[in-house]
Design a protein around this motif. Structure first.
Motif, PDB file in Angstrom:
ATOM      1  N   LEU A 197      -7.137   8.781   4.552  1.00 12.99           N
ATOM      2  CA  LEU A 197      -8.356   8.533   5.317  1.00 12.99           C
ATOM      3  C   LEU A 197      -8.043   7.695   6.563  1.00 12.99           C
ATOM      4  CD1 LEU A 197     -11.604   8.782   5.105  1.00 12.99           C
ATOM      5  CD2 LEU A 197     -11.431   6.392   4.488  1.00 12.99           C
ATOM      6  N   PHE A 198      -7.171   6.703   6.402  1.00 14.40           N
ATOM      7  CA  PHE A 198      -6.811   5.823   7.516  1.00 14.40           C
ATOM      8  C   PHE A 198      -5.622   6.350   8.329  1.00 14.40           C
ATOM      9  CE2 PHE A 198      -8.793   2.312   4.816  1.00 14.40           C
ATOM     10  CZ  PHE A 198      -9.964   2.313   5.547  1.00 14.40           C
ATOM     11  N   LYS A 199      -5.141   7.559   7.956  1.00 10.96           N
ATOM     12  CA  LYS A 199      -4.020   8.187   8.656  1.00 10.96           C
ATOM     13  C   LYS A 199      -2.785   7.281   8.694  1.00 10.96           C
ATOM     14  CE  LYS A 199      -7.098  10.901  11.614  1.00 10.96           C
ATOM     15  NZ  LYS A 199      -8.435  10.371  11.375  1.00 10.96           N
ATOM     16  N   LEU A 200      -2.483   6.692   7.539  1.00  8.98           N
ATOM     17  CA  LEU A 200      -1.333   5.799   7.404  1.00  8.98           C
ATOM     18  C   LEU A 200      -0.483   6.198   6.209  1.00  8.98           C
ATOM     19  CD1 LEU A 200      -3.009   2.281   7.766  1.00  8.98           C
ATOM     20  CD2 LEU A 200      -1.447   3.336   9.383  1.00  8.98           C
ATOM     21  N   PRO A 201       0.827   5.905   6.262  1.00  5.17           N
ATOM     22  CA  PRO A 201       1.638   6.088   5.054  1.00  5.17           C
ATOM     23  C   PRO A 201       1.175   5.063   4.004  1.00  5.17           C
ATOM     24  CG  PRO A 201       3.032   5.720   7.000  1.00  5.17           C
ATOM     25  CD  PRO A 201       1.611   5.475   7.407  1.00  5.17           C
ATOM     26  N   VAL A 202       1.226   5.432   2.753  1.00  7.66           N
ATOM     27  CA  VAL A 202       0.778   4.543   1.667  1.00  7.66           C
ATOM     28  C   VAL A 202       1.461   3.174   1.760  1.00  7.66           C
ATOM     29  CG1 VAL A 202       0.726   4.205  -0.837  1.00  7.66           C
ATOM     30  CG2 VAL A 202       0.219   6.446   0.114  1.00  7.66           C
ATOM     31  N   GLU A 203       2.769   3.185   2.066  1.00  3.65           N
ATOM     32  CA  GLU A 203       3.508   1.912   2.082  1.00  3.65           C
ATOM     33  C   GLU A 203       3.121   0.995   3.241  1.00  3.65           C
ATOM     34  OE1 GLU A 203       6.193   5.199   3.697  1.00  3.65           O
ATOM     35  OE2 GLU A 203       4.859   4.943   1.996  1.00  3.65           O
ATOM     36  N   GLU A 204       2.388   1.503   4.226  1.00  2.80           N
ATOM     37  CA  GLU A 204       1.871   0.629   5.284  1.00  2.80           C
ATOM     38  C   GLU A 204       0.535   0.008   4.883  1.00  2.80           C
ATOM     39  OE1 GLU A 204       1.727   1.949   9.361  1.00  2.80           O
ATOM     40  OE2 GLU A 204       3.708   2.870   9.167  1.00  2.80           O
ATOM     41  N   LEU A 205      -0.145   0.639   3.951  1.00  7.49           N
ATOM     42  CA  LEU A 205      -1.443   0.149   3.501  1.00  7.49           C
ATOM     43  C   LEU A 205      -1.305  -0.765   2.275  1.00  7.49           C
ATOM     44  CD1 LEU A 205      -4.408   0.445   4.311  1.00  7.49           C
ATOM     45  CD2 LEU A 205      -4.569   2.373   2.745  1.00  7.49           C
ATOM     46  N   PHE A 206      -0.394  -0.401   1.388  1.00  7.94           N
ATOM     47  CA  PHE A 206      -0.139  -1.173   0.167  1.00  7.94           C
ATOM     48  C   PHE A 206       1.305  -1.645   0.158  1.00  7.94           C
ATOM     49  CE2 PHE A 206      -3.506   1.816  -0.842  1.00  7.94           C
ATOM     50  CZ  PHE A 206      -4.424   1.009  -1.491  1.00  7.94           C
ATOM     51  N   PHE A 207       1.503  -2.887  -0.239  1.00  8.52           N
ATOM     52  CA  PHE A 207       2.868  -3.418  -0.270  1.00  8.52           C
ATOM     53  C   PHE A 207       2.988  -4.494  -1.339  1.00  8.52           C
ATOM     54  CE2 PHE A 207       0.240  -5.284   2.987  1.00  8.52           C
ATOM     55  CZ  PHE A 207       0.369  -6.646   2.789  1.00  8.52           C
ATOM     56  N   LEU A 208       4.209  -4.720  -1.778  1.00  8.97           N
ATOM     57  CA  LEU A 208       4.477  -5.732  -2.799  1.00  8.97           C
ATOM     58  C   LEU A 208       4.785  -7.061  -2.123  1.00  8.97           C
ATOM     59  CD1 LEU A 208       6.736  -3.745  -5.257  1.00  8.97           C
ATOM     60  CD2 LEU A 208       4.338  -4.346  -5.552  1.00  8.97           C
ATOM     61  N   GLU A 209       4.260  -8.119  -2.705  1.00  6.35           N
ATOM     62  CA  GLU A 209       4.558  -9.453  -2.210  1.00  6.35           C
ATOM     63  C   GLU A 209       5.348 -10.193  -3.282  1.00  6.35           C
ATOM     64  OE1 GLU A 209       1.551 -12.773  -1.348  1.00  6.35           O
ATOM     65  OE2 GLU A 209       1.929 -11.819   0.598  1.00  6.35           O
ATOM     66  N   GLU A 210       6.514 -10.655  -2.921  1.00  8.80           N
ATOM     67  CA  GLU A 210       7.386 -11.376  -3.862  1.00  8.80           C
ATOM     68  C   GLU A 210       6.862 -12.787  -4.101  1.00  8.80           C
ATOM     69  OE1 GLU A 210      10.730 -10.252  -4.828  1.00  8.80           O
ATOM     70  OE2 GLU A 210      10.578  -8.326  -3.825  1.00  8.80           O
ATOM     71  N   GLY A 211       7.293 -13.382  -5.212  1.00 10.07           N
ATOM     72  CA  GLY A 211       6.974 -14.770  -5.493  1.00 10.07           C
ATOM     73  C   GLY A 211       5.533 -15.006  -5.879  1.00 10.07           C
ATOM     74  N   GLU A 212       5.033 -16.178  -5.675  1.00 10.02           N
ATOM     75  CA  GLU A 212       3.672 -16.664  -5.936  1.00 10.02           C
ATOM     76  C   GLU A 212       3.824 -18.099  -6.320  1.00 10.02           C
ATOM     77  OE1 GLU A 212       0.329 -14.329  -6.265  1.00 10.02           O
ATOM     78  OE2 GLU A 212       1.788 -13.622  -4.847  1.00 10.02           O
TER      79      GLU A 212
END
Length: 68
Positions: free
Chosen positions: A53-68
């Motif tokens: 819908l946003f014309k983006l690759p999935v990995e540009e919209l969702f990503f993993l964040e290390e740590g916390e």
């Protein structure tokens, strides 16, 4: 490690409310809210629908964040 996303930013770019986005991809507004807040990780199919819908690759919209 946790899943983060840029959905809120992309919604703003497209001038969509959570309800608008939810309607376009066939989920509830509450689902969009939970995904944006990182309380719910969408299925692969749902992530692909949103990215398309946003014309983006999935990995540009969702990503993993290390740590916390």
């Amino acid at each position: 490690m946790s899943m983060k996303n840029n959905i809120k930013i992309e919604r703003a770019r497209y001038n969509l409310t959570q309800g608008d986005l939810a309607e376009k991809i066939g989920v509830s507004r509450q689902s969009i809210n939970a995904i944006e807040k990182g309380k719910y990780v969408p299925s692969t199919l749902l992530a692909i629908k949103i990215a398309k819908l946003f014309k983006l690759p999935v990995e540009e919209l969702f990503f993993l964040e290390e740590g916390e």
